[in-house]
Design a protein around this motif. Structure first.
Motif, mmCIF file in Angstrom:
data_model
loop_
_atom_site.group_PDB
_atom_site.id
_atom_site.type_symbol
_atom_site.label_atom_id
_atom_site.label_comp_id
_atom_site.label_asym_id
_atom_site.label_seq_id
_atom_site.Cartn_x
_atom_site.Cartn_y
_atom_site.Cartn_z
ATOM 1 N N PRO A 220 10.142 -3.476 2.780
ATOM 2 C CA PRO A 220 9.107 -4.351 3.365
ATOM 3 C C PRO A 220 8.288 -3.687 4.470
ATOM 4 O O PRO A 220 7.085 -3.941 4.592
ATOM 5 C CB PRO A 220 9.921 -5.533 3.913
ATOM 6 C CG PRO A 220 11.165 -5.542 3.092
ATOM 7 C CD PRO A 220 11.463 -4.110 2.786
ATOM 8 N N PHE A 221 8.904 -2.813 5.289
ATOM 9 C CA PHE A 221 8.138 -2.240 6.384
ATOM 10 C C PHE A 221 7.064 -1.280 5.872
ATOM 11 O O PHE A 221 6.013 -1.128 6.494
ATOM 12 C CB PHE A 221 9.070 -1.537 7.377
ATOM 13 C CG PHE A 221 9.775 -0.324 6.841
ATOM 14 C CD1 PHE A 221 9.211 0.936 6.952
ATOM 15 C CD2 PHE A 221 11.022 -0.438 6.249
ATOM 16 C CE1 PHE A 221 9.869 2.051 6.489
ATOM 17 C CE2 PHE A 221 11.683 0.671 5.766
ATOM 18 C CZ PHE A 221 11.100 1.922 5.878
ATOM 19 N N VAL A 222 7.312 -0.629 4.722
ATOM 20 C CA VAL A 222 6.293 0.231 4.136
ATOM 21 C C VAL A 222 5.181 -0.608 3.517
ATOM 22 O O VAL A 222 3.987 -0.295 3.658
ATOM 23 C CB VAL A 222 6.927 1.171 3.087
ATOM 24 C CG1 VAL A 222 5.845 1.994 2.381
ATOM 25 C CG2 VAL A 222 7.944 2.091 3.736
ATOM 26 N N GLU A 223 5.560 -1.674 2.850
ATOM 27 C CA GLU A 223 4.544 -2.554 2.275
ATOM 28 C C GLU A 223 3.690 -3.197 3.368
ATOM 29 O O GLU A 223 2.480 -3.388 3.193
ATOM 30 C CB GLU A 223 5.224 -3.627 1.424
ATOM 31 C CG GLU A 223 5.939 -3.070 0.200
ATOM 32 C CD GLU A 223 6.626 -4.157 -0.614
ATOM 33 O OE1 GLU A 223 6.648 -5.306 -0.122
ATOM 34 O OE2 GLU A 223 7.118 -3.851 -1.718
ATOM 35 N N GLY A 229 -3.408 -1.409 6.315
ATOM 36 C CA GLY A 229 -4.419 -0.384 6.112
ATOM 37 C C GLY A 229 -4.042 1.003 6.554
ATOM 38 O O GLY A 229 -4.928 1.859 6.728
ATOM 39 N N ALA A 230 -2.744 1.280 6.752
ATOM 40 C CA ALA A 230 -2.309 2.619 7.144
ATOM 41 C C ALA A 230 -2.544 3.607 6.004
ATOM 42 O O ALA A 230 -2.356 3.280 4.828
ATOM 43 C CB ALA A 230 -0.838 2.604 7.536
ATOM 44 N N SER A 231 -2.925 4.811 6.342
ATOM 45 C CA SER A 231 -3.175 5.834 5.335
ATOM 46 C C SER A 231 -1.859 6.351 4.755
ATOM 47 O O SER A 231 -0.779 6.162 5.337
ATOM 48 C CB SER A 231 -3.954 7.000 5.949
ATOM 49 O OG SER A 231 -3.189 7.619 6.965
ATOM 50 N N LYS A 232 -1.950 7.010 3.602
ATOM 51 C CA LYS A 232 -0.757 7.535 2.961
ATOM 52 C C LYS A 232 -0.084 8.598 3.824
ATOM 53 O O LYS A 232 1.148 8.666 3.901
ATOM 54 C CB LYS A 232 -1.110 8.119 1.589
ATOM 55 C CG LYS A 232 -1.574 7.079 0.583
ATOM 56 C CD LYS A 232 -1.899 7.720 -0.754
ATOM 57 C CE LYS A 232 -2.343 6.660 -1.770
ATOM 58 N NZ LYS A 232 -2.689 7.277 -3.081
#
Length: 347
Positions: A220-223, A229-232
Motif C-alpha cells: 500500500p505505501f508504494v501504491e 505522483g511520485a516518479s519511478k
C-alpha cells in the motif's frame, strides 16, 4: 505504597521536569542508541544467546584479526612480503620455526610469518573489490528489473540464469589470463579474481533484490506514492531500496568466504600473484607442496591455517546472522527471557 499513574514515566526527575532541556537530551540519547542497536552486527549480538552468540563472537574475532593484519601489516610483519634478507645476509631456505623467524622460512627464502600477515591485505582487497562491485551492480539491476518488469525483466532474468551456470573458478582462470595476459602481477591477480567473482555473484544479489522488489511494489505505501505522483526513480530509491536490501549483509558474509577460496584456488593452480608483487596464501601453498614429503611442514601449515580460519570466521558470522534472522528463533528467545523474568519475580 503508591503506584504511578503514568506507566511511561521515568524515575529521573530531570526528565520529568517540564521546560528543561533534559527530556530532549534523553530523547536524543535514546534515538542514537536505537540507531546504533539497529546496525546489522550489533542487532544480531543483542538477539543472540547461548551457542549462537558464541559462534557469532568467534567469527567476529577471527574476522577482526584478519582485518587488523591487513590494516597494520607494515607494523605487525617483521619483514616485507618479498624480503629475502637483511643487511646481515640472506634468511636461508626452509629454516625451521624459531629465533628471528617464528614460523620459519619458505623454500624461496621468504619469512613465513611476514608472508601470512601481508597475505591478509590481498584477501581483504579481493573481498572489498569483488563483493562491493557485485552488490552495486546486482542491487541496481534487481531494483530496475523487479519494478519495471516487461521485456527488460525477462531478458535480465535469462542473462542472470546463464551467467550463474558458469563455475566460479573456471571463470576466474579465464579472466586471469585475459586480464593479466599470463603475468601474475598484484593488481592483475586481484582484478582477475575480483571481476570473475563479481560476474558470478551479481545473479545472487539480482535474484534476492528482484524478488523483494516484486513483493514491495504491490504494498500500500508504494501504491500511495504512485497516487501522489511520485516518479519511478523516487519510488525505487526512497520507498523500495531500503526494504529490499535488508538481507544483503547476510549474503555479503556468505559470498566473502567464497571470494577467499576462489583467490586461493587461483594461486594454488599457478594463476595467482607472484611473491615479488604481493603475498597470496594460495600461491604459497602451491610452492609448499614439494616440502610436505620432505618433512618441512611449516611452509604449508600456516598459509593453509590462514585460509581456513578466515573462511571459518566469515562463515560463522554469516550462519549466525542467518539463524538470527529467523523470526521463530527470536520468539523463542523472547519467551525464554520472559519466563526467566517471571521466575525471578516469583522468587
Amino acid at each position: 505504597m503508591s503506584t504511578p499513574e503514568n506507566p511511561h514515566s521515568t524515575d529521573s526527575p530531570a526528565e520529568a521536569a517540564p521546560g528543561s532541556g533534559a527530556p530532549a537530551l534523553a530523547f536524543d540519547d535514546r534515538a542514537k542508541k536505537s540507531w546504533f542497536s539497529r546496525l546489522p552486527i550489533i542487532s544480531h549480538l543483542r538477539q543472540s544467546v547461548g551457542l549462537q552468540r558464541g559462534m557469532l563472537i568467534t567469527g567476529l574475532v577471527l574476522c577482526a584479526i584478519v582485518l587488523i593484519c591487513a590494516i597494520f601489516a607494515p607494523l605487525i610483519a617483521p619483514y616485507g612480503f618479498n624480503q629475502l634478507g637483511t643487511s646481515e645476509g640472506n634468511f636461508g631456505s626452509k629454516l625451521p620455526p624459531g629465533g628471528t623467524h617464528i614460523w620459519g622460512t619458505t623454500v624461496g627464502g621468504y619469512d613465513v610469518f611476514s608472508r601470512v600477515v601481508w597475505g591478509a591485505q590481498t584477501a581483504v582487497a579481493v573481498i572489498v573489490v569483488a563483493v562491493v562491485m557485485s552488490i552495486f551492480a546486482g542491487v541496481i539491476l534487481g531494483l530496475i528489473s523487479g519494478y519495471l518488469g516487461g521485456w527488460l525483466d525477462r531478458i535480465l532474468v535469462v542473462i542472470a540464469d546463464a551467467v550463474y551456470a558458469f563455475p566460479t573458478l573456471l571463470l576466474a582462470l579465464v579472466m586471469s589470463i585475459a586480464i593479466s595476459g599470463g603475468q601474475s602481477s598484484a593488481w592483475g591477480g586481484i582484478a582477475a579474481a575480483a571481476f570473475s567473482i563479481t560476474v558470478v555473484f551479481i545473479p545472487q544479489y539480482f535474484r534476492v533484490v528482484r524478488a523483494e522488489t516484486l513483493r514491495l511494489k504491490a504494498e500500500p505505501f508504494v501504491e500511495s506514492a504512485i497516487v501522489l505522483g511520485a516518479s519511478k526513480a523516487r519510488i525505487i530509491s526512497k520507498h523500495i531500496f531500503r526494504n529490499a536490501t535488508r538481507t544483503l549483509p547476510l549474503i555479503f558474509t556468505l559470498n566473502s568466504s567464497e571470494a577467499i577460496l576462489t583467490l586461493a584456488g587461483l594461486g594454488f593452480l599457478g594463476f595467482g600473484i607472484e611473491p615479488t608483487s604481493a603475498s597470496e596464501w594460495g600461491y604459497d601453498l602451491n610452492k609448499a607442496l614439494p616440502d610436505v614429503t620432505s618433512g618441512v611442514w611449516w611452509t604449508s601449515v600456516f598459509p593453509g591455517l590462514a585460509i581456513v580460519l578466515t573462511v571459518l570466521g566469515i562463515t560463522l558470522v554469516g550462519e549466525s546472522m542467518n539463524d538470527l534472522n529467523d523470526p521463530r528463533l527470536r520468539v523463542r528467545r523472547k519467551a525464554k527471557t520472559k519466563n526467566a523474568t517471571s521466575a525471578e519475580v516469583k522468587a
